[in-house]
Design an enzyme around this catalytic site. Structure first.
Site: not given
Ligand code: NAD
Length: 428
Positions: A117-118
């Site tokens: 994720a980011k």
């Protein structure tokens, strides 16, 4: 029209940025060696979920400003998604998508039970006061509440976010749940469930990977002359670790420019100065060099620990190093990759080289879930073991398939995720 014909145009429209194109092109280079089906490859080309939020924040002067925030979750097949939160003027959905994709391969390469994720907020963090940063962080966390969680998605620090920002995120989440939930974020202060050695983990990990590469190349780390771009969490610690292991750090830089001394820099004093002044601006030792110039200095090991796209088609032909270590995410463009391969300069790729951070984040999460904390030496030893294991697999795949280390690292990660997707099957 068949649904598969919709997917590529949808995805490219939403995520299309230079960085996402790079991430997809790298993936496409690795797929032929990864032993995955076309269906699995197609699934992995796009994030599972992408969230855009608007964060209204009251500034100290009473004005209200709305900041755009993002969180992209690429793959949850192996476990919760995991990735940093950055505060930066360039944050966009496409940038977060690319970084989330890389996080998936990184976690899988290290055999951590996570996907990528980011996220981040598009802002100028240097223009915001501490109270403004706190209000922004708390509002951003509130907007993400339905989508994050210790078994869903676990944020961590990235560019311009730190232990304090993680503490605010943890507190905001915990207040909504009614009890302390330290395992919601990693990279938080030790006083609220952070792990010893997390702060140093990414920079120290960079040097562990460089050390392993030196062994394979028949070099002595203590004889290497190094240049480090970026003097924050990753670059600052990496420079210190290099010095601690006897290497010479000839030059470092940050957003204010670079400092060079052919006899080696006094890294500990410079770190203290940067901590007190916010950057190296005004530092009087050595010779000042520009950031472009710094990258082209003659050295053995060039550590890229600032940001993406620093080595590109224009400067790649002029680099004068023998080895590149990617502490930052995506610092080398596709064109530069090809030029450096041609020139015989190996690149230790980001998803391997900066994986120390997420690995110790994983250790932090496990300690939080078990409410049982480990010592520094144990964590350092466990990190070295994981990085060395990943390095050796990457080196072996690279040699066996005659592909660059970047492609080999991607292949190792993609194979793990592909096997899990195959085993779980397509729902429903
Ligand atoms: P940071 O904000 O602590 O430090 C970034 C440093 O780069 C600062 O010194 C800044 O002044 C400098 N910088 C920014 N633009 C620059 C430029 N154009 N030229 C030279 N220096 C420049 O951030 P960080 O946490 O050290 O992250 C750096 C990179 O490492 C990012 O790509 C990040 O995604 C990656 N990374 C960080 C971690 C982590 O645990 N912090 C883990 C994995 C990867």
């Amino acid at each position: 029209m068949a649904s598969t014909e919709h997917a590529p145009s949808f995805a490219h429209l939403e995520f299309d940025t230079p960085l996402y194109r790079t991430a997809v092109a790298q993936f496409d280079q690795a797929v032929p060696y990864s032993e995955i089906t076309d269906g699995v490859a197609e699934r992995l080309r796009y994030p599972e979920r992408a969230i855009i939020v608007s964060c209204p924040v009251r500034l100290d002067d009473g004005r209200r400003v709305v900041f755009p925030g993002y969180r992209v979750q690429h793959s949850s097949v192996l476990g919760p998604t995991k990735g940093g939160v950055r505060y930066d003027a360039h944050v966009s959905l496409g940038e977060c998508a690319a970084l989330a994709v890389w996080m998936t391969w990184k976690c899988a390469l290290l055999r951590l039970p996570y996907g990528g994720a980011k996220g981040g907020v598009r802002c100028d963090p240097r223009a915001l006061s501490q109270p403004e940063l706190e209000r922004l962080t708390r509002r951003f966390t509130s907007e993400l509440l339905p989508f994050i969680g210790p078994q869903e998605d676990i944020p961590a620090p990235d560019m311009a976010t730190n232990e304090q920002v993680m503490a605010w995120m943890m507190d905001t989440y915990s207040m909504q749940r009614g009890h302390a939930v330290p395992e919601i974020v990693t990279g938080k202060p030790i006083s609220i469930g952070g792990s010893v050695f997390r702060h140093e983990a990414t920079g120290a990990g960079v040097v562990m990977v460089v050390a392993r590469a030196c062994e394979r190349l028949g070099w002595r780390l203590s004889e290497q002359r190094c240049v480090v771009q970026g003097f924050g969490n990753v670059g600052g610690i990496a420079a210190q670790e290099l010095v601690d292991r006897g290497a010479t750090v000839l030059a470092v830089s940050d957003v204010s420019g670079g400092v060079w001394d052919p006899d080696g820099l006094d890294v500990p004093t410079m770190s203290q100065y940067a901590l007190e002044h916010g950057s190296l601006e005004g530092w009087e030792g050595g010779t000042r060099v520009g950031n472009e110039e710094l990258l082209e200095l003659e050295c053995d090991v060039l550590v890229l620990a600032a940001r993406e796209n620093q080595v590109h088609a224009d400067n790649a032909p002029r680099l004068r190093c023998r080895l590149i270590a990617e502490g930052a995410n995506g610092p080398t463009s596709l064109e530069a990759d090809a030029i450096l391969r041609e020139r015989g300069i190996p690149i230790l790729p980001d998803i391997l080289t900066n994986a120390g951070g997420v690995t110790v984040s994983y250790f932090e999460w496990v300690q939080d879930l078990g409410r049982l904390f480990w010592g520094r030496d144990e964590i350092r030893a466990k990190l070295a073991e994981k990085l060395n294991d990943a390095f050796d697999r990457v080196w072996e795949i690279g040699g066996e398939k005659e592909i660059p280390l970047r492609t080999a690292a991607l292949v190792a990660g993609i194979r793990e995720v592909g096997a899990a997707l195959d085993a779980r099957g397509l729902y429903p």
